[in-house]
Write an enzyme that holds these catalytic residues in place. Sequence first.
Site, PDB file in Angstrom:
ATOM      1  N   SER A 224      31.077  40.945 -32.888  1.00 11.04           N
ATOM      2  CA  SER A 224      29.766  41.295 -33.428  1.00 11.04           C
ATOM      3  C   SER A 224      29.891  41.663 -34.893  1.00 11.04           C
ATOM      4  O   SER A 224      30.969  42.033 -35.371  1.00 11.04           O
ATOM      5  CB  SER A 224      29.177  42.480 -32.662  1.00 11.04           C
ATOM      6  N   ASP A 225      28.780  41.569 -35.615  1.00 13.24           N
ATOM      7  CA  ASP A 225      28.721  42.233 -36.907  1.00 13.24           C
ATOM      8  C   ASP A 225      28.681  43.733 -36.633  1.00 13.24           C
ATOM      9  O   ASP A 225      28.438  44.178 -35.516  1.00 13.24           O
ATOM     10  CB  ASP A 225      27.491  41.777 -37.695  1.00 13.24           C
ATOM     11  N   TRP A 226      28.932  44.514 -37.661  1.00  9.88           N
ATOM     12  CA  TRP A 226      29.106  45.954 -37.470  1.00  9.88           C
ATOM     13  C   TRP A 226      27.805  46.607 -36.994  1.00  9.88           C
ATOM     14  O   TRP A 226      26.791  46.547 -37.687  1.00  9.88           O
ATOM     15  CB  TRP A 226      29.605  46.563 -38.762  1.00  9.88           C
ATOM     16  N   GLY A 228      26.118  45.451 -34.613  1.00 12.89           N
ATOM     17  CA  GLY A 228      25.230  44.356 -34.251  1.00 12.89           C
ATOM     18  C   GLY A 228      25.320  43.967 -32.787  1.00 12.89           C
ATOM     19  O   GLY A 228      25.025  42.823 -32.436  1.00 12.89           O
TER      20      GLY A 228
END
Length: 839
Positions: A224-226, A228
């Site tokens: 995931s993005d941070w 996210g």
Amino acid sequence: MTRLDVEKTIEELTLGEKVALTAGIDFWHTASVPRLNIPTLRMSDGPNGVRGTRFFNGVPAACFPCATALGATWDTELLHECGRLMGEESIAKGSHIILGPTINTQRSPLGGRGFESFAEDGVLSGNLAGYMSKGIQEKGVAATLKHFVCNDQEHERLAVDSIVTMRAMREIYLMPFQLAMRICPTACVMTAYNKVNGTHVSENKQIITDILRKEWGWDGLVMSDWFGTYSTSEAINAGLDLEMPGKTRWRSTPLAHAVSSNKVAEFVMDERVRNVLNLVNFVEPLGIPENCPEKALNRPQDQALLRRAAAESIVLMKNDDNILPLKKDKPILVIGPNAKIAAYCGGGSASLDPYYTVTPFEGVSAKSTGAVTFSQGVYSHKQLPELGPLMKSADGKKGFSFRVYKEPVSAPSRELVDELHLVSSSGFLMDYVHPKIDSLTFYVDMEGYFTPEEDGVYDFGVTVVGTGKLLIDGETVVDNTKNQRPGSAFFGTATVEEQGSKELKAGQTYKVVLEFGTAPTSDLDTRGVVVFGPGGFRFGASRRVSQEELIAKAADAAAQAEQVVIFAGLTSEWETEGHDRDHMDLPPGSDEMIQRVLAANPNTAVVIQSGTPVTMPWAAQTKALVQAWFGGNECGNGIADVLYGDVNPAGKLPLSFPVRLQDNPSYLNFRSERGRVLYGEDVYVGYRYYEKVNLAPLFPFGHGLSYTTFERSDLTLATVPEKPQYETAGEPITASVTVTNTGPVAGAEVVQLWVRPPPTGVNRPVRELKGFAKVMLNPGEQKRVDIVVEKKLATSWWDEQREMWASEKGQYEVQVTGTGADVLTSSFAVEKTRFWLGL
């Protein structure tokens, strides 16, 4: 590190250990299982350099030109070299994984992270990203393509629903990922923050599993993005292997419960763990020990590569009357807000602390044997310039002391917990840790001394994620502790810059103190944004000046000067993650300054630094115009190399530069409205739109001049028979063209291959870029250049009814272009309509 027997290890893991492996343990590290020799892995941003594990007070790093700058090189070999250096920088930082390259698509010039992606076109972006990733992974480091997919704006990026047709998704937004994967299947992919057609990408099975894994055959790790990740079972079942960062919000007890209750099947859980363990094996040959100390490289050969990349990225937009190159032996007047600052990168997670920087003024001064003079012209800071570098600590060192306490300044007694010496007065504390600090709530006194060089009224500013009060000789000048207003700094989590002023005397020393409280001390409403850790601070100052006086002084000086160059543009304040630009304009006063200097001296050269297009109402007025981007460590030297002709500019625009924002096809539907953004321009992004509606941009995609001239001739096409029995066969088409340097100096030409389709079953762009090549030629030299494309990729569009690519029968025109307006044409035939899927 020991190479793992993945299947045996999965059998030996407990459910709790499996769950732990699917989430980070902190901002930059994965979980370990020591009893089974599973190590922790380290990852680091990012797209234009490897920062390491600390935003705050970290180890310096090599800063590459921003991605749009590298996109302007159209040079896959250079990107391959840059990737290899990034891999070496990653190893120096003890990092197994680089969180880059970024290959989103610039729908609009306003995107806050537009500078992080290579181009508006998937063929250019995908090829460059593929070769950069190849260079990174040749060093044994894992590359991460991001942000998958349609993460093309910052406004409400965690929640916005990108409504996009599947045709546009395939032809525009997935294309750079697809092409990059053909060149180099990266070890990792990072999902986007946003939703696509109603579902967050991190829990979107169609995108992660059906397309990425099954259709494209990719078998790496999806992270995931941070912050996210938005669910437990949905994300795991969709194919999200790793939640970042730690500590986990979704995976721990909730995931264990989901497995035990069959909301997540055991084999699905094992598949997520398998991808984590395969990544461990991918980076195992690096031999990086756990929690490896970070170090700097900064080798001469690296500096040379960064300088070459900065110079090769520069685009010569105009050069009427051969104003450029400049004469080294003649005096030169340097004007402008970007002259004496190093606009080396954009803001946000792509930013880092560089080993060093070179300003344009320093680059010009090092080249010129004539006198070099300077006039400010105008200031363009969005916030007041940092005060820290102008301060001295009590012991006389440049900068100020940073003293950490658990209690506020109002406490009757408090213990000093930590003390640092800082120079930058902008600090993001997201990764600040100290063993005695066991809470996100703590307090810092920043103290130093400032001695102004001139009398006058000085403005002071304070921006915080938290609370801050600035005192001068004990007097409160700025109070940013109450009634706080939201701003755009620090990923959109900070306050606006609150300002105050005080009259100061030249030569007198003043004690400056910032009393700072971390994020939990603030009452600012931060709904809709992620507040990272303890927060951040920024304080700055500037003597109050008359903009009119500065511009008049610059124009008067220009009227008397033989050679003049203006450096203007944007900085990391104006282009940054967390906030989209509100308009395309240069900072206030810049356009007026440029126009008045040009009126005073029409032979003035204008150099613009920005990561994405800006409006240029004075473009017709200038004879010489250069787009210099954010050029990394060596930005000033790279610019000077081109201005003085030591490097012949060969950059070509990776983005269309519209005359005005309203001309851009996303103008009516760029920002989130009620939680959604409609990609209403469909496949007509960038040049595809301008050519379809016959609307000339200010400067088109692929534009770029040279100090020499080129001739392209003798275009031939070589094809192979189609294999209709194989639906996915990729028969090559080889376009060969002779390129001759017909001018007086050596230079590089970018040969661009476009394909124009016949009338087909759907409305299509006039033409699309399908291949390119760069060739270096001495004066009078000619070379034969080959560009090979696959027939199916060169001709296909996405058929939404069949949910397949369609390569339709018909005659397709090939156009070959480059520097100048000449176009060579030929054609080839698709003999049988075919439908296909795959990479």
